[in-house]
Design a protein around this motif. Structure first.
Motif, short mmCIF file in Angstrom:
data_model
loop_
_atom_site.label_atom_id
_atom_site.label_comp_id
_atom_site.label_asym_id
_atom_site.label_seq_id
_atom_site.Cartn_x
_atom_site.Cartn_y
_atom_site.Cartn_z
N LYS A 1 0.63 -1.08 -0.08
CA LYS A 1 -0.19 0.00 -0.02
C LYS A 1 0.96 1.23 -0.09
CE LYS A 1 -2.75 -1.26 3.42
NZ LYS A 1 -3.67 -0.91 4.54
N GLN A 2 2.07 1.18 0.66
CA GLN A 2 2.90 2.42 0.83
C GLN A 2 3.39 2.43 -0.80
OE1 GLN A 2 5.76 3.08 3.90
NE2 GLN A 2 4.96 1.31 4.95
N ILE A 3 3.85 1.64 -1.21
CA ILE A 3 4.76 1.85 -2.50
C ILE A 3 3.76 2.12 -3.74
CG2 ILE A 3 6.85 0.42 -1.79
CD1 ILE A 3 5.89 -1.83 -3.65
N ASP A 4 2.60 1.58 -3.46
CA ASP A 4 1.47 1.82 -4.60
C ASP A 4 1.43 3.71 -4.62
OD1 ASP A 4 -0.98 1.53 -6.35
OD2 ASP A 4 -2.02 2.40 -4.60
N LYS A 5 1.51 4.15 -3.42
CA LYS A 5 1.23 5.70 -3.44
C LYS A 5 2.45 6.21 -3.96
CE LYS A 5 -1.41 5.24 0.70
NZ LYS A 5 -1.72 5.64 2.34
N HIS A 6 3.43 5.78 -4.25
CA HIS A 6 4.58 6.21 -4.68
C HIS A 6 5.18 5.76 -6.44
CE1 HIS A 6 6.53 8.08 -1.15
NE2 HIS A 6 5.83 7.32 -0.48
N GLY A 7 3.79 5.33 -6.99
CA GLY A 7 3.81 5.27 -8.38
C GLY A 7 4.41 3.69 -8.75
N ILE A 8 4.48 2.66 -7.84
CA ILE A 8 4.78 1.30 -8.28
C ILE A 8 3.46 0.85 -8.57
CG2 ILE A 8 5.71 -0.84 -7.30
CD1 ILE A 8 7.71 1.47 -7.35
N GLU A 9 3.50 0.02 -9.80
CA GLU A 9 2.48 -0.65 -10.32
C GLU A 9 2.33 -2.04 -9.72
OE1 GLU A 9 0.59 -2.37 -14.45
OE2 GLU A 9 2.48 -1.78 -14.35
N ILE A 10 1.27 -2.34 -9.06
CA ILE A 10 1.11 -3.44 -8.35
C ILE A 10 0.30 -4.54 -9.35
CG2 ILE A 10 0.54 -4.96 -6.15
CD1 ILE A 10 2.83 -2.71 -5.76
N CYS A 11 0.64 -5.78 -9.63
CA CYS A 11 0.04 -6.47 -10.16
C CYS A 11 -0.03 -8.22 -9.71
CB CYS A 11 0.16 -6.56 -11.68
SG CYS A 11 1.77 -7.08 -12.11
N LEU A 12 -0.67 -8.93 -10.20
CA LEU A 12 -0.55 -10.53 -9.76
C LEU A 12 0.48 -11.18 -10.58
CD1 LEU A 12 -4.54 -11.35 -9.44
CD2 LEU A 12 -2.56 -11.36 -7.42
N HIS A 13 1.02 -12.20 -9.77
CA HIS A 13 1.91 -13.06 -10.54
C HIS A 13 1.33 -14.51 -10.67
CE1 HIS A 13 5.71 -14.38 -12.30
NE2 HIS A 13 6.13 -14.76 -10.92
N THR A 14 0.32 -14.32 -11.11
CA THR A 14 -0.78 -15.38 -10.47
C THR A 14 -1.20 -15.28 -9.06
OG1 THR A 14 0.57 -17.16 -10.12
CG2 THR A 14 -0.14 -16.89 -12.60
N PRO A 15 -2.21 -15.96 -8.75
CA PRO A 15 -2.74 -15.84 -7.41
C PRO A 15 -2.05 -16.39 -6.44
CG PRO A 15 -4.74 -16.18 -8.65
CD PRO A 15 -3.42 -16.48 -9.73
N GLU A 16 -1.08 -17.48 -7.00
CA GLU A 16 -0.49 -18.32 -5.82
C GLU A 16 0.54 -19.10 -6.44
OE1 GLU A 16 -2.61 -22.19 -5.03
OE2 GLU A 16 -4.23 -20.61 -4.89
N GLN A 17 1.33 -19.78 -5.82
CA GLN A 17 2.47 -20.63 -6.16
C GLN A 17 2.22 -21.65 -7.43
OE1 GLN A 17 5.70 -19.76 -5.04
NE2 GLN A 17 6.86 -21.15 -6.35
N TYR A 18 1.10 -22.25 -6.98
CA TYR A 18 0.63 -23.39 -7.94
C TYR A 18 -0.50 -23.02 -8.63
CZ TYR A 18 4.54 -26.03 -5.71
OH TYR A 18 5.82 -26.11 -5.40
N THR A 19 -1.07 -24.06 -9.50
CA THR A 19 -2.56 -23.71 -10.23
C THR A 19 -3.46 -23.37 -8.80
OG1 THR A 19 -1.98 -25.09 -11.67
CG2 THR A 19 -4.17 -24.75 -11.48
N THR A 20 -4.32 -22.33 -8.95
CA THR A 20 -5.45 -21.89 -8.27
C THR A 20 -6.67 -22.49 -8.35
OG1 THR A 20 -5.92 -20.10 -7.00
CG2 THR A 20 -5.77 -19.94 -9.39
N THR A 21 -7.56 -22.25 -7.57
CA THR A 21 -9.05 -22.48 -7.80
C THR A 21 -9.74 -21.48 -8.46
OG1 THR A 21 -9.66 -21.69 -5.48
CG2 THR A 21 -8.97 -23.92 -5.75
N ARG A 22 -10.84 -21.58 -9.04
CA ARG A 22 -11.76 -20.54 -9.57
C ARG A 22 -12.07 -19.64 -8.54
NH1 ARG A 22 -12.89 -18.84 -14.71
NH2 ARG A 22 -14.83 -17.61 -14.73
N GLU A 23 -12.50 -19.91 -7.39
CA GLU A 23 -12.75 -19.08 -6.47
C GLU A 23 -11.61 -18.17 -5.63
OE1 GLU A 23 -15.41 -22.42 -6.77
OE2 GLU A 23 -13.42 -22.38 -6.18
#
Length: 571
Positions: free
Chosen positions: A278-300
């Motif tokens: 949340k701090q670095i987002d306010k300083h212009g860092i773009e936050i995105c997903l590297h997929t939701p988790e380490q392995y294949t995720t569930t739909r939910e």
């Protein structure tokens, strides 16, 4: 089997209107029928081309193109990097969607700014312009099919797949009989920036301590405003991918050789990491997903992760993680099954729902496309000094594989094995050469990886984790070039947002040499930038912000949504 078919156009019809003439031509082979409509204006030097291709059978299309051989000599080539050549022409060019000028004055042909096609190529020796309507090298793509007994088996999905009765349509303009030399050329960045560098961080195996060290300068710095090194201190943006959750309780123990024994950083499992984001987002860092988790995720879990990052960070970007052939290898990924509607791991409808549109494409990395085209320590994976013949787009849409989603590539992974190598790669000489070449590089790196061999952090005399000195010096040099409006250090989201705005600009050349620029989007464009070989330029009779770069005049101005401005250049 690769089959080459050449089709000549023949006359179909001709119509004369009040202020235009319309000529229709047709061509046909066993694969498709084509209709080419050419509209000639009576009041401007513009010829408008629209070509519709209808497929007669299922086709895997590697290239569909119109060949234009000019009887007039080449006068200027508008290159993919936005520079232009007026002499000492290269043997062959890939021009992206830029253009070329043949002949001069009343006996000239000019094509420039062609967002309605795939790309342009030019063969200097034959004076041949290739207008690519669909070209596989303009939209490279790979796919990892699900195979439980295979590792690193991939399919090249670059070619377009058209079914019988499918249609595609392309548009472009050509200006005739008007001096098209020294036309203003769109730069890739706003406000006169010449080159582009984008840090893209992949989330694997990080810890709050290493994150603070590489963004704030030290693991002991907990607030962005107290930074003393790293990305935040030098005001360097990053597209930073993160994991949302860690249901498999993946730790950093093995990968760090026992130096870090806790869970790897994810939003759900680490409140300190969430606060840090949340701090670095306010300083212009773009936050995105590297997929939701380490392995294949569930739909939910996928929907929860997308909803959260959309709400908290406005994420538009996605970086695949762990893509490969096994069921555990993040099958929801873009390069795995995320686009396949019949797969249980289909994700595209959720990407659309939560506004994710910019997807990492690892084609160049996995196929080592530019491996033999590096030169010494220069930053470009494909060194620009080798010429412009190699197709190397910075973003694209695939016509048939991925709908309206935008692809963006990285070419190599940045590892800096010791501190001295920071100087080797990011010396002032290399950075200035990069800027002078008007280059674009999106890197792939792991600053906060818990093994210091990645090169971004080290230990100080008190055994605290701190940013590597060479890393800090690199960021300082970049910050200096950024302040001088030479190097745009930006994010994937901001860079691609600007490119898409450029595609919605109409570029009209008038008979007297003036240019009308019209913003057909619903967004204002601040700092719209051009370069031209001219003495000075006026925008609606006023002098714009400007500077010189070698033999180019670089200028920029604001263009409101739906508005037009008139550019006049004096050569």
């Amino acid at each position: 089997e690769n089959i080459v078919e050449y089709s000549k156009f023949s006359y179909k019809s001709f119509k004369v209107g009040k202020s235009f003439s319309r000529l229709k031509l047709k061509a046909r082979n066993k694969y498709s029928t084509k209709e080419l409509e050419i509209i000639c204006s009576d009041v401007s030097p513009e010829l408008s081309f629209e070509i519709t291709e209808k497929y007669r059978k299922n086709v895997a299309c590697k290239r569909s193109a119109i060949l234009l051989k000019s009887l007039q000599p080449i006068e200027e080539v508008m290159r993919a990097n936005r520079k232009s050549d007026t002499n000492d022409f290269q043997q062959e060019y890939w021009l992206d969607k830029q253009g070329a000028v043949f002949g001069n004055d009343d006996n000239s042909i000019t094509i420039y700014h062609t967002p309605g096609i795939s790309s342009l190529q030019f063969d200097t020796e034959s004076n041949l312009l290739v207008i690519n309507l669909d070209y596989e090298k303009d939209h490279p793509f790979l796919h990892f099919p699900l195979r439980n007994d295979t590792t690193d088996y991939k399919l090249d999905w670059s070619e377009s797949i058209y079914k019988r009765r499918d249609k595609k349509m392309n548009k472009f303009k050509i200006f005739v009989g008007v001096d098209g030399s020294s036309l203003p050329r769109f730069l890739k960045n706003p406000e006169g920036y010449l080159a582009t560098y984008i840090w893209t961080e992949h989330a694997d195996f990080s810890n709050i301590r290493t994150n603070r060290a590489t963004y704030f300068g030290s693991e002991n710095t907990h607030k962005a405003e107290n930074s003393r090194g790293g990305f935040i201190y030098y005001n360097i943006p990053v597209t930073k991918s993160v994991f949302y959750n860690n249901p498999d309780q993946i730790t950093n123990t093995e990968i760090s050789g026992g130096k870090f024994t806790g869970l790897e950083s994810t939003i759900v499992t680490d409140t300190a990491f969430h606060d840090f984001l949340k701090q670095i987002d306010k300083h212009g860092i773009e936050i995105c997903l590297h997929t939701p988790e380490q392995y294949t995720t569930t739909r939910e879990q996928l929907e929860a992760a997308l909803e959260f990052t959309h709400r908290e960070f406005g994420s538009k970007t996605w970086i695949d993680h762990g893509y490969n052939n096994l069921k555990k290898n993040n099958r929801e990924d873009f390069m795995c099954d995320g686009l396949l509607t019949k797969s249980p791991f289909y994700a595209a409808n959720l990407w659309k729902k939560f506004g994710v549109n910019y997807f990492w494409n690892a084609y160049y990395e996995d196929y080592f496309t530019f491996e033999k085209w590096r030169f010494e320590s220069f930053l470009e994976p494909y060194f620009s000094g080798f010429g412009d013949f190699m197709p190397k787009p910075e973003y694209w849409m695939h016509p048939t594989r991925s709908n309206e989603f935008i692809h963006w590539p990285t070419s190599t992974v940045l590892y800096v094995e010791n501190d001295a190598l920071w100087e080797y790669f990011f010396s002032s000489r290399n950075l200035n050469t990069f800027v002078d070449s008007w280059s674009v590089e999106m890197n792939h790196c792991y600053p906060a990886w818990v093994d210091p061999k990645k090169g971004f952090w080290t230990y100080d005399m008190d055994s605290a984790i701190v940013a590597q000195p060479g890393f800090n010096r690199t960021l300082e040099r970049m910050a200096h070039l950024k302040k001088e409006k030479k190097l745009n250090v930006t994010t994937v989201k901001d860079f691609l947002n600007y490119q898409l705005l450029l595609e919605n600009i109409e570029y009209q050349l008038l008979q007297d040499g003036r240019i009308i620029i019209t913003n057909n989007s619903d967004q204002d464009i601040n700092g719209l930038s051009f370069a031209t070989k001219a003495k000075f330029v006026l925008i609606d009779r006023l002098m714009p912000a400007q500077k010189t770069s070698a033999n180019d005049l670089v200028f920029w101005f604001d263009l409101d949504a739906g508005s037009s401005r008139v550019i006049r250049i004096v050569k």
